[in-house]
Design a protein around this motif. Structure first.
Motif, PDB file in Angstrom:
ATOM      1  N   LEU A   1      62.351 -10.080 -33.552  1.00  0.00           N
ATOM      2  CA  LEU A   1      61.454  -9.401 -34.583  1.00  0.00           C
ATOM      3  C   LEU A   1      60.471  -8.926 -34.045  1.00  0.00           C
ATOM      4  CD1 LEU A   1      59.469  -8.986 -37.381  1.00  0.00           C
ATOM      5  CD2 LEU A   1      58.738 -11.193 -36.421  1.00  0.00           C
ATOM      6  N   VAL A   2      59.968  -8.621 -32.378  1.00  0.00           N
ATOM      7  CA  VAL A   2      59.806  -7.623 -31.624  1.00  0.00           C
ATOM      8  C   VAL A   2      60.524  -6.611 -31.159  1.00  0.00           C
ATOM      9  CG1 VAL A   2      58.391  -7.698 -29.263  1.00  0.00           C
ATOM     10  CG2 VAL A   2      57.750  -9.709 -30.612  1.00  0.00           C
ATOM     11  N   ARG A   3      61.589  -6.722 -30.961  1.00  0.00           N
ATOM     12  CA  ARG A   3      62.441  -5.745 -30.941  1.00  0.00           C
ATOM     13  C   ARG A   3      62.748  -5.075 -32.230  1.00  0.00           C
ATOM     14  NH1 ARG A   3      67.617  -8.587 -27.745  1.00  0.00           N
ATOM     15  NH2 ARG A   3      66.269  -9.065 -25.699  1.00  0.00           N
TER      16      ARG A   3
ATOM     17  N   TRP B   1      61.424 -24.397 -30.860  1.00  0.00           N
ATOM     18  CA  TRP B   1      60.765 -23.743 -29.857  1.00  0.00           C
ATOM     19  C   TRP B   1      61.758 -22.535 -30.094  1.00  0.00           C
ATOM     20  CZ3 TRP B   1      61.135 -21.188 -25.237  1.00  0.00           C
ATOM     21  CH2 TRP B   1      60.728 -20.149 -24.729  1.00  0.00           C
ATOM     22  N   HIS B   2      62.939 -23.080 -29.007  1.00  0.00           N
ATOM     23  CA  HIS B   2      63.763 -22.194 -28.767  1.00  0.00           C
ATOM     24  C   HIS B   2      64.713 -21.206 -29.802  1.00  0.00           C
ATOM     25  CE1 HIS B   2      67.656 -20.694 -27.183  1.00  0.00           C
ATOM     26  NE2 HIS B   2      68.138 -21.498 -28.265  1.00  0.00           N
ATOM     27  N   GLY B   3      64.769 -21.464 -31.232  1.00  0.00           N
ATOM     28  CA  GLY B   3      64.792 -20.945 -32.191  1.00  0.00           C
ATOM     29  C   GLY B   3      63.992 -20.728 -32.716  1.00  0.00           C
ATOM     30  N   GLU B   4      62.825 -20.279 -32.775  1.00  0.00           N
ATOM     31  CA  GLU B   4      61.871 -19.715 -32.916  1.00  0.00           C
ATOM     32  C   GLU B   4      61.645 -18.902 -32.018  1.00  0.00           C
ATOM     33  OE1 GLU B   4      56.587 -20.182 -33.029  1.00  0.00           O
ATOM     34  OE2 GLU B   4      57.779 -21.364 -33.531  1.00  0.00           O
ATOM     35  N   SER B   5      61.174 -19.133 -31.012  1.00  0.00           N
ATOM     36  CA  SER B   5      61.335 -18.162 -29.306  1.00  0.00           C
ATOM     37  C   SER B   5      62.357 -16.831 -29.412  1.00  0.00           C
ATOM     38  CB  SER B   5      61.458 -18.361 -28.200  1.00  0.00           C
ATOM     39  OG  SER B   5      62.397 -19.325 -27.933  1.00  0.00           O
ATOM     40  N   GLN B   6      63.799 -17.460 -30.586  1.00  0.00           N
ATOM     41  CA  GLN B   6      64.857 -16.148 -30.102  1.00  0.00           C
ATOM     42  C   GLN B   6      64.888 -15.242 -31.193  1.00  0.00           C
ATOM     43  OE1 GLN B   6      68.577 -18.361 -31.121  1.00  0.00           O
ATOM     44  NE2 GLN B   6      69.878 -16.725 -30.865  1.00  0.00           N
ATOM     45  N   THR B   7      64.143 -15.841 -32.558  1.00  0.00           N
ATOM     46  CA  THR B   7      63.693 -15.096 -33.418  1.00  0.00           C
ATOM     47  C   THR B   7      62.714 -13.966 -33.381  1.00  0.00           C
ATOM     48  OG1 THR B   7      64.803 -17.256 -35.180  1.00  0.00           O
ATOM     49  CG2 THR B   7      63.221 -14.967 -36.135  1.00  0.00           C
TER      50      THR B   7
ATOM     51  N   PHE C   1      64.177 -11.564 -39.836  1.00  0.00           N
ATOM     52  CA  PHE C   1      64.173 -12.067 -38.974  1.00  0.00           C
ATOM     53  C   PHE C   1      62.547 -13.025 -39.323  1.00  0.00           C
ATOM     54  CE2 PHE C   1      65.720  -9.319 -35.550  1.00  0.00           C
ATOM     55  CZ  PHE C   1      66.586 -10.018 -35.657  1.00  0.00           C
ATOM     56  N   GLU C   2      62.863 -12.144 -40.706  1.00  0.00           N
ATOM     57  CA  GLU C   2      60.450 -12.753 -41.123  1.00  0.00           C
ATOM     58  C   GLU C   2      61.263 -14.322 -41.930  1.00  0.00           C
ATOM     59  OE1 GLU C   2      57.831  -8.844 -41.766  1.00  0.00           O
ATOM     60  OE2 GLU C   2      59.679  -9.195 -42.887  1.00  0.00           O
ATOM     61  N   GLU C   3      62.357 -13.857 -42.570  1.00  0.00           N
ATOM     62  CA  GLU C   3      63.217 -14.762 -43.113  1.00  0.00           C
ATOM     63  C   GLU C   3      63.098 -16.713 -42.168  1.00  0.00           C
ATOM     64  OE1 GLU C   3      64.106 -17.641 -46.617  1.00  0.00           O
ATOM     65  OE2 GLU C   3      62.882 -15.824 -46.478  1.00  0.00           O
TER      66      GLU C   3
ATOM     67  N   HIS D   1      70.028 -15.796 -40.482  1.00  0.00           N
ATOM     68  CA  HIS D   1      69.583 -14.469 -40.752  1.00  0.00           C
ATOM     69  C   HIS D   1      69.173 -13.852 -39.247  1.00  0.00           C
ATOM     70  CE1 HIS D   1      68.277 -14.178 -45.106  1.00  0.00           C
ATOM     71  NE2 HIS D   1      68.369 -16.080 -45.074  1.00  0.00           N
ATOM     72  N   CYS D   2      68.921 -15.446 -38.407  1.00  0.00           N
ATOM     73  CA  CYS D   2      68.242 -14.581 -37.183  1.00  0.00           C
ATOM     74  C   CYS D   2      69.712 -13.162 -36.609  1.00  0.00           C
ATOM     75  CB  CYS D   2      68.590 -15.466 -36.203  1.00  0.00           C
ATOM     76  SG  CYS D   2      67.437 -15.507 -35.113  1.00  0.00           S
ATOM     77  N   ASN D   3      71.305 -14.164 -36.970  1.00  0.00           N
ATOM     78  CA  ASN D   3      71.901 -14.022 -36.476  1.00  0.00           C
ATOM     79  C   ASN D   3      72.142 -12.377 -36.764  1.00  0.00           C
ATOM     80  OD1 ASN D   3      72.706 -15.659 -34.136  1.00  0.00           O
ATOM     81  ND2 ASN D   3      73.817 -16.716 -36.043  1.00  0.00           N
TER      82      ASN D   3
END
Length: 75
Positions: A51-53, A41-47, A28-30, A8-10
């Protein structure tokens, strides 16, 4: 869990690259929902960065600022 989150992130980042922030947002929300605060933390921060962008491109600056703060708090 990690594979679904990453997928989902990709997909979200792919939509951003295509100039489709509205299509990126639900991915990003999913991704964050799948992670569910499991301490990645790494996965969450990347996502959250994606999301912010997407939120900023959509003019949703208030929520973007809250997501930035959430990402910073997780360090």
């Amino acid at each position: 869990m990690i594979v679904r989150h990453s997928a989902h992130c990709n997909i979200g980042y792919a939509h951003l690259r295509l100039g489709q922030p509205a299509a990126a947002l639900p991915h990003f929300e999913e991704s964050l929902r799948i992670l569910g605060g499991h301490g990645d933390w790494h996965g969450e921060s990347q996502t959250r960065l994606g999301l912010v962008r997407a939120l900023r491109l959509l003019g949703r600056d208030g929520r973007a600022a809250r997501e930035c703060a959430e990402c910073s708090a997780g360090q």
